[in-house]
Design a protein around this motif. Structure first.
Motif, PDB file in Angstrom:
ATOM      1  N   ILE A   1       0.838  -1.202   0.000  1.00 53.35           N
ATOM      2  CA  ILE A   1       0.000   0.000   0.000  1.00 53.35           C
ATOM      3  C   ILE A   1       0.872   1.250   0.000  1.00 53.35           C
ATOM      4  O   ILE A   1       1.795   1.398   0.801  1.00 53.35           O
ATOM      5  N   ASP A   2       0.573   2.151  -0.919  1.00 58.09           N
ATOM      6  CA  ASP A   2       1.335   3.389  -1.077  1.00 58.09           C
ATOM      7  C   ASP A   2       0.724   4.468  -0.185  1.00 58.09           C
ATOM      8  O   ASP A   2      -0.313   5.051  -0.506  1.00 58.09           O
ATOM      9  N   HIS A   3       1.384   4.744   0.932  1.00 59.39           N
ATOM     10  CA  HIS A   3       0.853   5.722   1.876  1.00 59.39           C
ATOM     11  C   HIS A   3       1.229   7.153   1.514  1.00 59.39           C
ATOM     12  O   HIS A   3       0.873   8.091   2.233  1.00 59.39           O
ATOM     13  N   GLY A   4       1.918   7.329   0.411  1.00 61.07           N
ATOM     14  CA  GLY A   4       2.254   8.669  -0.041  1.00 61.07           C
ATOM     15  C   GLY A   4       1.147   9.318  -0.843  1.00 61.07           C
ATOM     16  O   GLY A   4       1.267  10.482  -1.237  1.00 61.07           O
ATOM     17  N   LYS A   5       0.076   8.603  -1.099  1.00 64.89           N
ATOM     18  CA  LYS A   5      -1.040   9.136  -1.875  1.00 64.89           C
ATOM     19  C   LYS A   5      -2.339   8.900  -1.125  1.00 64.89           C
ATOM     20  O   LYS A   5      -2.397   8.111  -0.178  1.00 64.89           O
ATOM     21  N   GLU A   6      -3.380   9.565  -1.573  1.00 60.30           N
ATOM     22  CA  GLU A   6      -4.677   9.458  -0.911  1.00 60.30           C
ATOM     23  C   GLU A   6      -5.760   9.060  -1.917  1.00 60.30           C
ATOM     24  O   GLU A   6      -5.616   9.253  -3.120  1.00 60.30           O
ATOM     25  N   GLY A   7      -6.853   8.510  -1.381  1.00 54.63           N
ATOM     26  CA  GLY A   7      -8.030   8.224  -2.192  1.00 54.63           C
ATOM     27  C   GLY A   7      -7.747   7.253  -3.329  1.00 54.63           C
ATOM     28  O   GLY A   7      -7.002   6.290  -3.188  1.00 54.63           O
ATOM     29  N   ASP A   8      -8.367   7.539  -4.487  1.00 56.88           N
ATOM     30  CA  ASP A   8      -8.203   6.668  -5.644  1.00 56.88           C
ATOM     31  C   ASP A   8      -6.759   6.626  -6.128  1.00 56.88           C
ATOM     32  O   ASP A   8      -6.317   5.616  -6.685  1.00 56.88           O
ATOM     33  N   ALA A   9      -6.008   7.719  -5.924  1.00 56.82           N
ATOM     34  CA  ALA A   9      -4.599   7.734  -6.322  1.00 56.82           C
ATOM     35  C   ALA A   9      -3.806   6.712  -5.513  1.00 56.82           C
ATOM     36  O   ALA A   9      -2.869   6.090  -6.037  1.00 56.82           O
ATOM     37  N   ARG A  10      -4.160   6.511  -4.251  1.00 53.11           N
ATOM     38  CA  ARG A  10      -3.484   5.499  -3.437  1.00 53.11           C
ATOM     39  C   ARG A  10      -3.769   4.109  -3.981  1.00 53.11           C
ATOM     40  O   ARG A  10      -2.873   3.269  -4.078  1.00 53.11           O
ATOM     41  N   ILE A  11      -5.000   3.856  -4.355  1.00 47.87           N
ATOM     42  CA  ILE A  11      -5.366   2.548  -4.901  1.00 47.87           C
ATOM     43  C   ILE A  11      -4.616   2.294  -6.198  1.00 47.87           C
ATOM     44  O   ILE A  11      -4.039   1.220  -6.410  1.00 47.87           O
ATOM     45  N   ASP A  12      -4.581   3.289  -7.069  1.00 46.71           N
ATOM     46  CA  ASP A  12      -3.914   3.115  -8.360  1.00 46.71           C
ATOM     47  C   ASP A  12      -2.418   2.883  -8.180  1.00 46.71           C
ATOM     48  O   ASP A  12      -1.827   2.010  -8.830  1.00 46.71           O
ATOM     49  N   ALA A  13      -1.798   3.648  -7.291  1.00 46.45           N
ATOM     50  CA  ALA A  13      -0.366   3.478  -7.046  1.00 46.45           C
ATOM     51  C   ALA A  13      -0.070   2.128  -6.403  1.00 46.45           C
ATOM     52  O   ALA A  13       0.972   1.511  -6.667  1.00 46.45           O
ATOM     53  N   THR A  14      -0.990   1.647  -5.591  1.00 44.37           N
ATOM     54  CA  THR A  14      -0.803   0.358  -4.938  1.00 44.37           C
ATOM     55  C   THR A  14      -0.899  -0.787  -5.932  1.00 44.37           C
ATOM     56  O   THR A  14      -0.255  -1.825  -5.748  1.00 44.37           O
TER      57      THR A  14
END
Length: 257
Positions: free
Chosen positions: A199-212
Motif C-alpha cells: 500500500i502506497d501511503h504517499g497518496k490518498e483516495g483513488d490515487a493510493r489505490i492506483d499506485a498500490t
C-alpha cells in the motif's frame, strides 16, 4: 476481483511495452536482456481504434525461445487486441490434435481473477501459448509458486509476467480495510494481508489505490525473483520476470518497472 470504480512482430521502431531498465535487483544480464527486447510495431494511429474484422488464424510458427522473443510476441498480441485485429491463433483442428500429446507454452502470466483481464485475450494468444495462473490481486501462495515453478523448471518457459490491472477490486479492498480498520469476511482478509505491504501511503483516495496496483506488482515480482531456482535462471539469461498492468480504459498493457 471486479469493482465498479473508475477506472507478430511489427516493422517499426517503437520500444515494446515491457522493455527498458527498472530499479530492481536481478543483475546486468537481465537488464541488458530487457533493453534489447527489440521493437514492436510503429505507434498505432487514431483510426485503429475502430472495430475491424479479425484476420485469419495462422498456423503455429516457431515458439519464442528467449525472454526477449517472448516479450516481443506478447507486445505484438496486445497491439492486435487493442486495435481490434485479433487473430485468435492456434485453434485449428490440427493444432488441437498436436496439443493432445505435448505442450510448449512460451510465457507464464500471473494475473488477477478479474473477469475483464483474461491473459489469452489481452495478449491475443491461443491454445498452448500461455500458462496462466490467476489469483485475486496476483497474491502468491505455495500453490501459485509451485505452478510458476512448474512452468519455468519443467517446461522451460523463458518469461514470467506479473500482470496487474487498473481498478483492481482486491487492491481496493486491502486499501479500504486498512484505512477503516475493518476485518474483511472469510478468506478475503488473507488477500488483503498479502497486499497490505504494497500500500502506497504517499497518496490518498483513488490515487493510493492506483499506485498500490503498481506497487503490488513490484512486490510480487520481487518475491518471484528471490526464489532461488528462478533467480538462477535469471542470472544466466534463460528467464526474465517482468511486471505489467492492463489498462481497462484503453486495453493497453504497460510496463511496471
Amino acid at each position: 476481483m471486479n469493482t465498479d470504480s473508475a477506472a507478430h512482430r511489427g516493422a517499426g521502431r517503437e520500444p515494446h511495452p515491457f522493455a527498458g531498465p527498472r530499479p530492481t535487483t536481478g543483475g546486468t544480464v537481465r537488464r541488458t536482456l530487457l533493453r534489447t527486447a527489440l521493437t514492436g510495431a510503429a505507434a498505432l494511429g487514431a483510426g485503429l481504434g475502430a472495430a475491424r474484422p479479425a484476420t485469419a488464424a495462422p498456423t503455429r510458427g516457431a515458439r519464442p525461445g528467449t525472454p526477449a522473443e517472448a516479450l516481443k510476441e506478447l507486445a505484438a498480441g496486445n497491439r492486435r487486441w487493442r486495435a481490434y485485429r485479433e487473430r485468435h491463433p492456434h485453434e485449428t483442428p490440427e493444432i488441437r490434435r498436436t496439443l493432445a500429446t505435448a505442450q510448449h507454452p512460451f510465457a507464464v502470466v500471473l494475473g488477477c481473477i478479474d473477469s475483464r483481464v483474461p491473459p489469452e485475450l489481452v495478449f491475443d494468444q491461443g491454445l498452448g501459448d500461455l500458462m496462466t495462473v490467476r489469483t485475486a490481486g496476483e497474491v502468491l501462495d505455495e500453490a501459485v509458486l509451485g505452478s510458476v515453478a512448474y512452468g519455468v523448471l519443467e517446461l522451460g518457459i523463458p518469461l514470467v509476467v506479473v500482470l496487474g490491472h487498473q481498478s483492481c477490486g482486491a487492491v481496493r479492498a486491502a486499501v479500504e480495510a486498512e484505512g477503516s480498520g475493518s476485518h474483511l469476511p472469510a478468506h478475503i482478509q488473507y488477500l488483503a494481508d498479502q497486499i497490505s505491504p504494497a500500500i502506497d501511503h504517499g497518496k490518498e483516495g483513488d490515487a493510493r489505490i492506483d499506485a498500490t496496483v503498481d506497487a503490488n506488482v513490484r512486490l510480487v515480482r520481487s518475491k518471484l525473483e528471490a526464489e532461488p531456482d528462478l533467480a538462477a535462471r535469471i542470472t544466466t539469461g534463460r528467464l526474465a520476470i517482468v511486471g505489467a498492468r492492463y489498462e481497462l480504459t484503453d486495453q493497453t498493457v504497460r510496463p511496471v518497472r
